[in-house]
Scaffold this motif. Sequence first.
Motif, PDB file in Angstrom:
ATOM      1  N   GLY A 117       0.952  -1.213  -0.353  1.00 32.28           N
ATOM      2  CA  GLY A 117      -0.138  -0.462   0.121  1.00 32.28           C
ATOM      3  C   GLY A 117       0.395   1.507   0.206  1.00 32.28           C
ATOM      4  N   VAL A 118       1.860   1.264  -0.548  1.00 27.81           N
ATOM      5  CA  VAL A 118       2.735   2.552  -1.458  1.00 27.81           C
ATOM      6  C   VAL A 118       3.019   3.076  -2.730  1.00 27.81           C
ATOM      7  CG1 VAL A 118       4.772   2.187   1.292  1.00 27.81           C
ATOM      8  CG2 VAL A 118       4.654   0.991  -0.782  1.00 27.81           C
ATOM      9  N   TYR A 119       3.558   3.655  -2.687  1.00 27.50           N
ATOM     10  CA  TYR A 119       3.473   4.637  -3.802  1.00 27.50           C
ATOM     11  C   TYR A 119       5.136   4.479  -4.036  1.00 27.50           C
ATOM     12  CZ  TYR A 119      -1.139   5.548  -6.304  1.00 27.50           C
ATOM     13  OH  TYR A 119      -2.085   5.799  -6.639  1.00 27.50           O
ATOM     14  N   LEU A 120       5.445   3.637  -4.846  1.00 28.38           N
ATOM     15  CA  LEU A 120       7.769   3.874  -4.765  1.00 28.38           C
ATOM     16  C   LEU A 120       8.290   4.961  -5.895  1.00 28.38           C
ATOM     17  CD1 LEU A 120       8.146  -0.493  -3.652  1.00 28.38           C
ATOM     18  CD2 LEU A 120       7.859   1.676  -1.474  1.00 28.38           C
ATOM     19  N   GLU A 121       9.550   5.649  -5.404  1.00 30.38           N
ATOM     20  CA  GLU A 121       9.841   5.452  -6.690  1.00 30.38           C
ATOM     21  C   GLU A 121      12.045   5.388  -6.262  1.00 30.38           C
ATOM     22  OE1 GLU A 121       9.405   9.602  -6.781  1.00 30.38           O
ATOM     23  OE2 GLU A 121       8.102  10.111  -7.066  1.00 30.38           O
TER      24      GLU A 121
ATOM     25  N   ALA B 238       0.987  -1.022   4.923  1.00 28.20           N
ATOM     26  CA  ALA B 238       1.992   0.179   5.374  1.00 28.20           C
ATOM     27  C   ALA B 238       1.563   1.104   6.494  1.00 28.20           C
ATOM     28  CB  ALA B 238       3.201   0.428   3.820  1.00 28.20           C
ATOM     29  N   GLU B 239       0.865   1.553   6.571  1.00 27.26           N
ATOM     30  CA  GLU B 239       0.327   3.004   7.294  1.00 27.26           C
ATOM     31  C   GLU B 239       0.238   1.740   8.922  1.00 27.26           C
ATOM     32  OE1 GLU B 239      -3.224   6.313   7.574  1.00 27.26           O
ATOM     33  OE2 GLU B 239      -3.643   4.234   7.653  1.00 27.26           O
ATOM     34  N   ARG B 240      -0.485   0.625   8.504  1.00 22.28           N
ATOM     35  CA  ARG B 240      -0.757  -0.525   9.944  1.00 22.28           C
ATOM     36  C   ARG B 240       0.529  -0.416  11.002  1.00 22.28           C
ATOM     37  NH1 ARG B 240      -4.147  -2.621   6.826  1.00 22.28           N
ATOM     38  NH2 ARG B 240      -3.475  -4.942   6.836  1.00 22.28           N
TER      39      ARG B 240
ATOM     40  N   ARG C 206      11.067  -1.652  -8.199  1.00 24.23           N
ATOM     41  CA  ARG C 206      10.053  -3.152  -9.326  1.00 24.23           C
ATOM     42  C   ARG C 206      10.719  -4.477  -7.925  1.00 24.23           C
ATOM     43  NH1 ARG C 206      11.572  -5.832 -15.532  1.00 24.23           N
ATOM     44  NH2 ARG C 206      10.050  -7.262 -15.518  1.00 24.23           N
ATOM     45  N   GLN C 207      11.713  -4.450  -7.192  1.00 19.81           N
ATOM     46  CA  GLN C 207      12.364  -5.368  -6.863  1.00 19.81           C
ATOM     47  C   GLN C 207      11.733  -5.370  -5.561  1.00 19.81           C
ATOM     48  OE1 GLN C 207      16.518  -4.619  -6.078  1.00 19.81           O
ATOM     49  NE2 GLN C 207      16.905  -6.078  -7.706  1.00 19.81           N
ATOM     50  N   VAL C 208      10.998  -4.494  -4.744  1.00 23.75           N
ATOM     51  CA  VAL C 208      10.281  -4.418  -3.554  1.00 23.75           C
ATOM     52  C   VAL C 208       9.300  -4.784  -4.538  1.00 23.75           C
ATOM     53  CG1 VAL C 208       8.986  -2.865  -2.139  1.00 23.75           C
ATOM     54  CG2 VAL C 208      11.996  -2.289  -2.749  1.00 23.75           C
ATOM     55  N   ILE C 209       8.099  -4.919  -5.252  1.00 23.61           N
ATOM     56  CA  ILE C 209       6.578  -5.041  -5.166  1.00 23.61           C
ATOM     57  C   ILE C 209       6.995  -6.445  -5.981  1.00 23.61           C
ATOM     58  CG2 ILE C 209       5.480  -4.973  -7.250  1.00 23.61           C
ATOM     59  CD1 ILE C 209       5.809  -2.141  -7.832  1.00 23.61           C
ATOM     60  N   GLU C 210       8.211  -7.182  -6.476  1.00 21.84           N
ATOM     61  CA  GLU C 210       8.521  -8.650  -6.724  1.00 21.84           C
ATOM     62  C   GLU C 210       8.467  -9.605  -5.831  1.00 21.84           C
ATOM     63  OE1 GLU C 210      11.606  -8.815  -9.963  1.00 21.84           O
ATOM     64  OE2 GLU C 210       9.796  -8.622 -11.291  1.00 21.84           O
ATOM     65  N   ARG C 211       9.805  -9.205  -4.287  1.00 26.78           N
ATOM     66  CA  ARG C 211       9.413  -9.791  -3.696  1.00 26.78           C
ATOM     67  C   ARG C 211       8.544  -9.433  -2.504  1.00 26.78           C
ATOM     68  NH1 ARG C 211      16.095  -8.141  -3.384  1.00 26.78           N
ATOM     69  NH2 ARG C 211      16.360  -9.522  -4.881  1.00 26.78           N
ATOM     70  N   VAL C 212       7.410  -8.670  -3.142  1.00 28.11           N
ATOM     71  CA  VAL C 212       6.530  -8.472  -2.075  1.00 28.11           C
ATOM     72  C   VAL C 212       5.338  -9.577  -2.257  1.00 28.11           C
ATOM     73  CG1 VAL C 212       4.630  -7.138  -0.724  1.00 28.11           C
ATOM     74  CG2 VAL C 212       7.137  -6.078  -0.393  1.00 28.11           C
ATOM     75  N   ALA C 213       5.085  -9.488  -3.349  1.00 30.59           N
ATOM     76  CA  ALA C 213       4.365  -9.535  -3.786  1.00 30.59           C
ATOM     77  C   ALA C 213       4.308 -11.512  -3.699  1.00 30.59           C
ATOM     78  CB  ALA C 213       4.211  -9.968  -5.378  1.00 30.59           C
TER      79      ALA C 213
END
Length: 371
Positions: A292-296, A313-315, A336-343
């Motif tokens: 639940g975050v936007y990443l750059e 993320a907020e919780r 992209r690495q964050v999204i893939e590893r979290v998924a």
Amino acid sequence: MPGPAAAGACVPAGAWVEPSAAGPRTVAAGDLLDRLARRPVVLLGERHDSAAHHRWQLATLQALQARSPDLSLALEMVPRRLQPVLDRWVAGALKERAFLDALDWRAIWGYDADLYLPILRFARDRRLPLVALNVERRLVRRVRAEGLAAVPVSEREGVGRPAPASAAYRAQLHRLWQHHPFVPSSGQGLPGLEDPSFGRFVESQLLWDRAMAEAIADQRRRRPGAPVVALIGNGHLAGGHGVPHQLRALGLAEAAWLLPWEASLDCTALQPGLATAVYGVASPPPAGLRLGVYLETHGGRVEIQQVAPGSLAERSGLRVGDGIAAIDGQPVSSARQVIERVAAHPTGRPLGLILRRDGRLLTLQLALSGL
């Protein structure tokens, strides 16, 4: 889950809907696109990490280009200094890898380039002029820290003084600002709308909006009569407060802005002025967990830019400005690495995060129970 009035039935998948005082009104795609193709500017919103949003953008761009073959395509994700790279891409002088390397895509944007490449290929194949809209992020950050008056005109990348924010935009930005780590705290609740730090934040957002609006207006002057279609994040468009407001101040009052609409959104938000029209996108459920975050991504560092209210993320106490250094013990250097590893994280186990915050490394274990 949203209640009956908010279940997304107001915008069926695949339908165009115009908000109106009498309620949402479904419109025929052909009729709407015919009207839009006659507008000087059409702004297409997006959530940067949504494949469904980018597929909708491409389909809409193709439909508009079929009606207005000479249109230009403007891009929020590219700073102005890289305009020559866009020109070489359209001319066919760069292969894809060389194009992305010349842009330094991971540094300037960070979101998965594969989400945008179908649109960029279409622009190259049709020889559509591409327009870099953005300024350098360091300029936006400087205004946020020091205020616009503290930045000499010669150091503003040619951007003029923005039109003042409306009260509604200030309220919208105040809700966003409350999630940022630089918000001062006196122990007596969050500062109000008149806080100087919030004023500087508003100025930074207005500068960002103004920069994109001026680049669009400049392209209209260079190519009179040729429409400009722009890809811009939803937050700069919703309600007409951001880029549309600045375009009106520049004399482009006939600009249209369109937003993708997901079934999870609250239909009570579908009010007049939200957008010229919205389109119901069919977004498949995520393959795995979402923070639940936007990443750059900036120079190999992954930073949180927004935290969704009510999200994991907020919780878990994640903040805007936090850097994500590692997930489950594995270093990460791109969004992209964050999204893939979290998924891909196994269900039933806590998610391990290492964050950079205020010069320190923090180790968190995110409890996933109850998701």
